[in-house]
Write a protein that holds these residues in place. Structure first.
Motif, PDB file in Angstrom:
ATOM      1  N   UNK A  60       0.816  -1.224   0.000  1.00  0.00           N
ATOM      2  CA  UNK A  60       0.000   0.000   0.000  1.00  0.00           C
ATOM      3  C   UNK A  60       0.853   1.279   0.000  1.00  0.00           C
ATOM      4  N   UNK A  61       1.806   1.349  -0.865  1.00  0.00           N
ATOM      5  CA  UNK A  61       2.615   2.554  -0.974  1.00  0.00           C
ATOM      6  C   UNK A  61       3.705   2.696   0.076  1.00  0.00           C
ATOM      7  N   UNK A  62       3.845   1.729   0.954  1.00  0.00           N
ATOM      8  CA  UNK A  62       4.889   1.760   1.979  1.00  0.00           C
ATOM      9  C   UNK A  62       5.751   0.513   1.884  1.00  0.00           C
ATOM     10  N   UNK A  63       6.742   0.445   2.733  1.00  0.00           N
ATOM     11  CA  UNK A  63       7.626  -0.716   2.765  1.00  0.00           C
ATOM     12  C   UNK A  63       7.437  -1.441   4.086  1.00  0.00           C
ATOM     13  N   UNK A  64       7.116  -2.717   3.994  1.00  0.00           N
ATOM     14  CA  UNK A  64       6.938  -3.558   5.172  1.00  0.00           C
ATOM     15  C   UNK A  64       8.268  -4.275   5.420  1.00  0.00           C
ATOM     16  N   UNK A  65       8.821  -4.114   6.603  1.00  0.00           N
ATOM     17  CA  UNK A  65      10.118  -4.701   6.945  1.00  0.00           C
ATOM     18  C   UNK A  65       9.887  -5.929   7.818  1.00  0.00           C
ATOM     19  N   UNK A  66      10.351  -7.080   7.333  1.00  0.00           N
ATOM     20  CA  UNK A  66      10.273  -8.317   8.105  1.00  0.00           C
ATOM     21  C   UNK A  66      11.641  -8.567   8.718  1.00  0.00           C
ATOM     22  N   UNK A  67      11.683  -8.698  10.030  1.00  0.00           N
ATOM     23  CA  UNK A  67      12.938  -8.939  10.742  1.00  0.00           C
ATOM     24  C   UNK A  67      13.005 -10.384  11.184  1.00  0.00           C
TER      25      UNK A  67
END
Length: 92
Positions: A60-67
């Motif tokens: 949705x226009x952002x960056x999801x960071x998976x750690x």
């Protein structure tokens, strides 16, 4: 926040991320904590080494960071050098 509570939160993050990858939102929901608090602790743990970015996703226009935890998550993170009171006075 007392130092012991910070270590408990960091320990829970390491325990969770040692088993699965997760986003800040997912971790905040699991720990019943605020996203800002979780983001802060994740940044400290990433800088110290036991947590890494596993994946970046455009959502949705952002960056999801998976750690995810690194292989050496069995050791407590070394967040700062301990200094004696005399060292602190000499630094001033």
């Amino acid at each position: 926040m007392p130092a012991c509570r910070r270590w408990v939160r960091a320990s829970w993050l390491l325990l969770i991320l040692g088993r699965q990858s997760a986003t800040i939102s997912q971790l905040a929901a699991m720990l019943d904590s605020g996203k800002g608090t979780v983001a802060y602790h994740l940044r400290v743990l990433r800088d110290a080494g036991p947590v890494r970015v596993a994946e970046l996703r455009q959502v949705r226009g952002g960056t999801e960071v998976h750690c995810r935890g690194t292989a050496d998550t069995g050791q407590p993170p070394r967040l700062a050098e301990r200094r004696s009171p005399t060292d602190r006075h000499q630094a001033r």
